[in-house]
Design a protein around this motif. Sequence first.
Motif, PDB file in Angstrom:
ATOM      1  N   LYS A   1      -6.067   8.788  -9.731  1.00 33.76           N
ATOM      2  CA  LYS A   1      -5.995   7.374  -9.481  1.00 33.76           C
ATOM      3  C   LYS A   1      -6.762   6.563 -10.512  1.00 33.76           C
ATOM      4  CE  LYS A   1      -7.764   4.612  -5.727  1.00 33.76           C
ATOM      5  NZ  LYS A   1      -8.113   4.484  -4.095  1.00 33.76           N
TER       6      LYS A   1
ATOM      7  N   LYS B   1     -11.414   6.087   1.265  1.00 27.49           N
ATOM      8  CA  LYS B   1     -10.391   6.391   0.073  1.00 27.49           C
ATOM      9  C   LYS B   1      -9.896   5.168  -0.458  1.00 27.49           C
ATOM     10  CE  LYS B   1      -8.290  10.349   2.457  1.00 27.49           C
ATOM     11  NZ  LYS B   1      -7.032  10.750   2.802  1.00 27.49           N
ATOM     12  N   ASP B   2      -9.837   3.988   0.089  1.00 25.38           N
ATOM     13  CA  ASP B   2      -9.368   2.823  -0.254  1.00 25.38           C
ATOM     14  C   ASP B   2     -10.556   1.936  -0.612  1.00 25.38           C
ATOM     15  OD1 ASP B   2      -7.737   0.764  -0.771  1.00 25.38           O
ATOM     16  OD2 ASP B   2      -6.483   1.158   1.244  1.00 25.38           O
ATOM     17  N   VAL B   3     -10.866   1.753  -1.873  1.00 22.23           N
ATOM     18  CA  VAL B   3     -11.921   1.272  -2.486  1.00 22.23           C
ATOM     19  C   VAL B   3     -11.746  -0.404  -2.060  1.00 22.23           C
ATOM     20  CG1 VAL B   3     -13.307   0.422  -4.250  1.00 22.23           C
ATOM     21  CG2 VAL B   3     -12.406   2.768  -3.945  1.00 22.23           C
ATOM     22  N   PHE B   4     -10.341  -0.693  -2.258  1.00 22.13           N
ATOM     23  CA  PHE B   4      -9.994  -2.126  -2.239  1.00 22.13           C
ATOM     24  C   PHE B   4     -10.302  -2.747  -0.822  1.00 22.13           C
ATOM     25  CE2 PHE B   4      -6.242  -5.521  -2.008  1.00 22.13           C
ATOM     26  CZ  PHE B   4      -7.123  -6.528  -2.626  1.00 22.13           C
TER      27      PHE B   4
ATOM     28  N   HIS C   1     -11.809  -3.675  -7.934  1.00 20.24           N
ATOM     29  CA  HIS C   1     -13.103  -3.469  -7.590  1.00 20.24           C
ATOM     30  C   HIS C   1     -14.053  -3.411  -8.792  1.00 20.24           C
ATOM     31  CE1 HIS C   1     -16.138  -2.905  -4.453  1.00 20.24           C
ATOM     32  NE2 HIS C   1     -16.614  -1.938  -5.278  1.00 20.24           N
TER      33      HIS C   1
ATOM     34  N   ARG D   1     -12.746   7.227   7.320  1.00 19.91           N
ATOM     35  CA  ARG D   1     -12.478   8.132   6.244  1.00 19.91           C
ATOM     36  C   ARG D   1     -11.408   7.665   5.464  1.00 19.91           C
ATOM     37  NH1 ARG D   1     -10.043  12.932   9.062  1.00 19.91           N
ATOM     38  NH2 ARG D   1     -11.598  12.434  10.846  1.00 19.91           N
ATOM     39  N   GLN D   2     -10.469   6.848   6.015  1.00 21.17           N
ATOM     40  CA  GLN D   2      -9.334   6.281   4.962  1.00 21.17           C
ATOM     41  C   GLN D   2      -9.878   5.139   4.382  1.00 21.17           C
ATOM     42  OE1 GLN D   2      -6.554   7.884   5.490  1.00 21.17           O
ATOM     43  NE2 GLN D   2      -5.836   6.771   3.820  1.00 21.17           N
TER      44      GLN D   2
ATOM     45  N   ARG E   1       0.930  -1.074  -0.120  1.00 24.32           N
ATOM     46  CA  ARG E   1       0.038   0.059  -0.065  1.00 24.32           C
ATOM     47  C   ARG E   1       0.970   1.055   0.153  1.00 24.32           C
ATOM     48  NH1 ARG E   1      -3.368   2.918   4.133  1.00 24.32           N
ATOM     49  NH2 ARG E   1      -1.618   2.436   5.565  1.00 24.32           N
TER      50      ARG E   1
ATOM     51  N   SER F   1     -13.816  -3.189  -0.316  1.00 24.07           N
ATOM     52  CA  SER F   1     -14.580  -4.562  -0.985  1.00 24.07           C
ATOM     53  C   SER F   1     -14.313  -5.897  -0.267  1.00 24.07           C
ATOM     54  CB  SER F   1     -14.062  -4.437  -2.387  1.00 24.07           C
ATOM     55  OG  SER F   1     -12.659  -5.011  -2.420  1.00 24.07           O
TER      56      SER F   1
ATOM     57  N   ASN G   1      -1.912  -2.014   9.367  1.00 19.78           N
ATOM     58  CA  ASN G   1      -1.025  -0.791   9.035  1.00 19.78           C
ATOM     59  C   ASN G   1      -1.790   0.502   9.305  1.00 19.78           C
ATOM     60  OD1 ASN G   1       1.244  -1.890   8.571  1.00 19.78           O
ATOM     61  ND2 ASN G   1       0.892  -2.182   6.321  1.00 19.78           N
ATOM     62  N   LEU G   2      -3.282   0.266   8.648  1.00 16.07           N
ATOM     63  CA  LEU G   2      -4.240   1.211   8.606  1.00 16.07           C
ATOM     64  C   LEU G   2      -4.541   2.050  10.178  1.00 16.07           C
ATOM     65  CD1 LEU G   2      -7.146   1.197   6.374  1.00 16.07           C
ATOM     66  CD2 LEU G   2      -7.187   2.565   8.258  1.00 16.07           C
TER      67      LEU G   2
ATOM     68  N   ARG H   1     -11.582   8.162  11.971  1.00 17.21           N
ATOM     69  CA  ARG H   1     -10.428   8.302  10.871  1.00 17.21           C
ATOM     70  C   ARG H   1     -10.190   6.951  10.136  1.00 17.21           C
ATOM     71  NH1 ARG H   1      -6.271  11.819  11.960  1.00 17.21           N
ATOM     72  NH2 ARG H   1      -7.494  13.774  13.576  1.00 17.21           N
TER      73      ARG H   1
END
Lengths: 366, 191
Positions: free
Chosen positions: A275, B90-93, A314, B86-87, A237, B96, B46-47, B83
Amino acid sequence: MKYKFFQTQDFIKDDAFILWVKYGKNDAFFQAFLSENPEKQIFIDEASNFIKKVAEAEKLRQPNINQAKVWSLINDNIDVESETATFGFLRQFRSSKWVKFSWAAAAVIVLGIGLNSLLLINNPKKINYSELVATAEKQIRLIEKINNSNAPLSIKLEDGSVVTLSKNAKLSYPRHFEPNKRQVFLSGEAFFEINKNPQKPFFVYSNEVITKVLGTSFTIQAFEDSQEVIVSVKTGRVSVFHQSKVTFADPEEEALIITPNQQIVFSRKEEILTKSLVETPILIKDLSQLTKTSFEDIPVSEVLKAIEQAYGVHTIYDADQLSHCIITTTLANESLYSKLDIICKTIGASYKIVDAQIVIQSTGCD
Amino acid sequence: MNLTKEQEQTLWKHMISGNKKSFEDLYKQYFQALINYGFRITKNENLIEDAVQELFISIWNNRTNLSEVNEVKFYLFRSLKNRILRQLEKDVFDKSEDIDVYLDFLNSISEEQKKIDSEQFDANLDILQRAIAHLPIRQQEVINLKYYHDFTLDEIAKLMDVNKQSVSNLLFRSYAILRKLLKNFTILIFF
């Protein structure tokens, strides 16, 4: 009294009961209740056993994150001095630019306008490698490697990370990294394989773009004469932000995060990060790791789900419309787009990529 | 180990007035609880780590603008959740993946049942953990907040943006599913 009508499923939801089970609060009350209503014993035992066991299990389901490490990262970021350290040289860089420019402008500038507001109205100017390196060298000595050959050149950094430079690419890096961060400077194209070290995030400065990672592999293309900077991820990431706007707050708030098979394109003219998917998305998992690779007469949504897994992408589609679309296919070592072409042709649909997601458009199957 | 509300508020007040030691105490007090809760919102460690780190940095750097809060713990949990969400947006993966977990739930429950049947008896806490991991994500969150972090139903409703009745329903459903999932072991676990 409400407890008279309670069964197990009621006790497990009761705030006061749970506090009694866990901490013995209001013990006298519950003891008295029990001796007056001995038939409730079985429900109470069952409920309290459930509560205690779940609490115990929940305590054990804990992610493995090092408390002391995170604290030292926090500490590094809350002192005013070290807060500016990571991005400090950018500010310094800005100011030095301002100094050069200021002699000409000085005559017409009205006293009393702060430096910051001047920087903001100052047209965003392109930042290049040599300026980045010159500014950084005021703080730390850098080694420069240039790949003049046609073959890729691999450079091993102090922490064991490897940077592979394409032809004509240049990399500047310190012999020893600073204690709380790893910073390198790139011109041209390179592939990075970064060793994981959450205590020392790795930063790549390439033109106006800053790429921050903890440990992962990715490619950056940042040619000085190009209008774009491209960052694409192979594993892990990565967060990417750009530095032409000086943000004194947390710059990562503005960052875009990308995962395998995604890329970020920074338009240097418009200063926008976009992106998207990489040109040729590849399998991120080995075929053998997938639960299923061949599909016979099954709804297309199942296949799309497998594709999401295999390529880390996705997909978006109208489930109702696709519900009658049945196909037979296999997943092999092929590119994402050729697979999607075949699927869409079979079910009479089309697809497009929007914001790194695959949108399937279909009018449905009979 | 657990602080009283008064102790929490005193720490908070001292932290706002610039006492670094109180800030560190707050961190030490809540770090484990926060990452434990974060793990119910995302499996991306990590997040979670980034979010906890940024939360505390932002608390200290903005402390002069922070007011006194009545429920320090609630405030920290709510801020952390915001928080992380929100993250995740941003992170579609990542998002899912969470949906996948939910969808896979029904398929996996029978597989897990088979595995559980063959397990040794002494591993029953481990089995319970795995059973919980198969609950839908919101049920995992609700039992975590209720049975481990001791929030009241009202507080959980606010944390999860639902009404109190929904919290109650979620708790009941997770209880029912866990019982069903572990029915062969109810003797060991629940009675």
